[in-house]
Structure formats: structure tokens, C-alpha cells
Design a protein around this motif. Structure first.
Motif, PDB file in Angstrom:
ATOM      1  N   UNK A   1       0.836  -1.208   0.000  1.00  0.00           N
ATOM      2  CA  UNK A   1       0.000   0.000   0.000  1.00  0.00           C
ATOM      3  C   UNK A   1       0.868   1.254   0.000  1.00  0.00           C
ATOM      4  N   UNK A   2       1.925   1.229   0.796  1.00  0.00           N
ATOM      5  CA  UNK A   2       2.847   2.368   0.844  1.00  0.00           C
ATOM      6  C   UNK A   2       3.532   2.542  -0.513  1.00  0.00           C
ATOM      7  N   UNK A   3       3.959   1.441  -1.106  1.00  0.00           N
ATOM      8  CA  UNK A   3       4.617   1.505  -2.412  1.00  0.00           C
ATOM      9  C   UNK A   3       3.664   2.069  -3.469  1.00  0.00           C
ATOM     10  N   UNK A   4       2.410   1.648  -3.444  1.00  0.00           N
ATOM     11  CA  UNK A   4       1.430   2.138  -4.411  1.00  0.00           C
ATOM     12  C   UNK A   4       1.213   3.642  -4.251  1.00  0.00           C
ATOM     13  N   UNK A   5       1.181   4.135  -3.024  1.00  0.00           N
ATOM     14  CA  UNK A   5       1.050   5.578  -2.788  1.00  0.00           C
ATOM     15  C   UNK A   5       2.276   6.315  -3.308  1.00  0.00           C
ATOM     16  N   UNK A   6       3.461   5.779  -3.038  1.00  0.00           N
ATOM     17  CA  UNK A   6       4.706   6.425  -3.468  1.00  0.00           C
ATOM     18  C   UNK A   6       4.842   6.445  -4.986  1.00  0.00           C
ATOM     19  N   UNK A   7       4.314   5.431  -5.643  1.00  0.00           N
ATOM     20  CA  UNK A   7       4.403   5.337  -7.109  1.00  0.00           C
ATOM     21  C   UNK A   7       3.227   6.013  -7.804  1.00  0.00           C
ATOM     22  N   UNK A   8       2.344   6.635  -7.044  1.00  0.00           N
ATOM     23  CA  UNK A   8       1.156   7.317  -7.575  1.00  0.00           C
ATOM     24  C   UNK A   8       0.198   6.370  -8.286  1.00  0.00           C
ATOM     25  N   UNK A   9       0.235   5.087  -7.956  1.00  0.00           N
ATOM     26  CA  UNK A   9      -0.719   4.153  -8.546  1.00  0.00           C
ATOM     27  C   UNK A   9      -1.923   3.955  -7.632  1.00  0.00           C
ATOM     28  N   UNK A  10      -1.924   4.640  -6.487  1.00  0.00           N
ATOM     29  CA  UNK A  10      -3.056   4.632  -5.569  1.00  0.00           C
ATOM     30  C   UNK A  10      -3.236   6.042  -5.029  1.00  0.00           C
ATOM     31  N   UNK A  11      -4.468   6.411  -4.792  1.00  0.00           N
ATOM     32  CA  UNK A  11      -4.740   7.711  -4.193  1.00  0.00           C
ATOM     33  C   UNK A  11      -5.575   7.526  -2.931  1.00  0.00           C
ATOM     34  N   UNK A  12      -5.288   6.446  -2.181  1.00  0.00           N
ATOM     35  CA  UNK A  12      -6.047   6.134  -0.979  1.00  0.00           C
ATOM     36  C   UNK A  12      -5.940   7.266   0.034  1.00  0.00           C
ATOM     37  N   UNK A  13      -7.081   7.631   0.610  1.00  0.00           N
ATOM     38  CA  UNK A  13      -7.118   8.671   1.626  1.00  0.00           C
ATOM     39  C   UNK A  13      -7.186   8.043   3.009  1.00  0.00           C
ATOM     40  N   UNK A  14      -6.547   8.672   3.971  1.00  0.00           N
ATOM     41  CA  UNK A  14      -6.572   8.162   5.339  1.00  0.00           C
ATOM     42  C   UNK A  14      -7.986   8.144   5.896  1.00  0.00           C
TER      43      UNK A  14
END
Length: 82
Positions: free
Chosen positions: A32-45
Motif C-alpha cells: 500500500x505504501x509503495x502504491x502511494x509512493x508510485x502514484x498508482x493509488x490515491x487512498x485517503x486516510x
């Protein structure tokens, strides 16, 4: 002394830049962290989701609409879309 709802000490204010701050009630999985860092996820807290319209500025601070993932997509059209 700071108190909930006001009376904050201005000398303890954040000086710098803040963007894409999210807070979850759990530890994120490495993927999940990797996906956020790679901009492949825009999950909000789920505790504190980042939305720039919820950020108030004081004391001469400015607010700029900068989304690092969207900026990266504009410079690299082949990157994954949000």
C-alpha cells in the motif's frame, strides 16, 4: 499551552510545506505504501484524509494546489492514471 479547539502557541506553528498528509487507524502494508509512493493509488486516510480544501492557513502563509502525482503524470504521459 495549547488546548483543543484553540489557544495555540504561534511560535510552535509548522514552518514549511505540507502535502498529501493522510492518517490511518492501522499500519499500512508495504504494498500500500509503495502504491502511494508510485502514484498508482490515491487512498485517503480514514482518520485524517488529505483534501486541500480542509487546510486553513494563517499568518501570511499561502496555499498552492500542488499534487505531486498529477504533476508527475503531466510530465510523463505514460504514467498510470488516477
Amino acid at each position: 499551552m495549547d488546548t483543543l479547539g484553540g489557544r495555540f502557541d504561534a511560535s510552535q506553528a509548522l514552518v514549511g510545506e505540507l502535502s498529501q498528509f493522510n492518517l490511518w487507524d492501522r499500519v499500512l502494508k508495504p504494498a500500500e505504501v509503495a502504491a502511494l509512493a508510485e502514484c498508482s493509488s490515491s487512498a485517503l486516510g480514514n482518520i485524517a484524509p488529505w483534501t486541500d480544501h480542509d487546510v486553513d492557513v494563517y499568518g501570511g502563509a499561502t496555499k498552492e494546489s500542488l499534487d505531486p502525482c498529477h504533476a508527475a503524470q503531466r510530465s510523463n504521459p505514460s504514467s498510470p492514471k488516477q
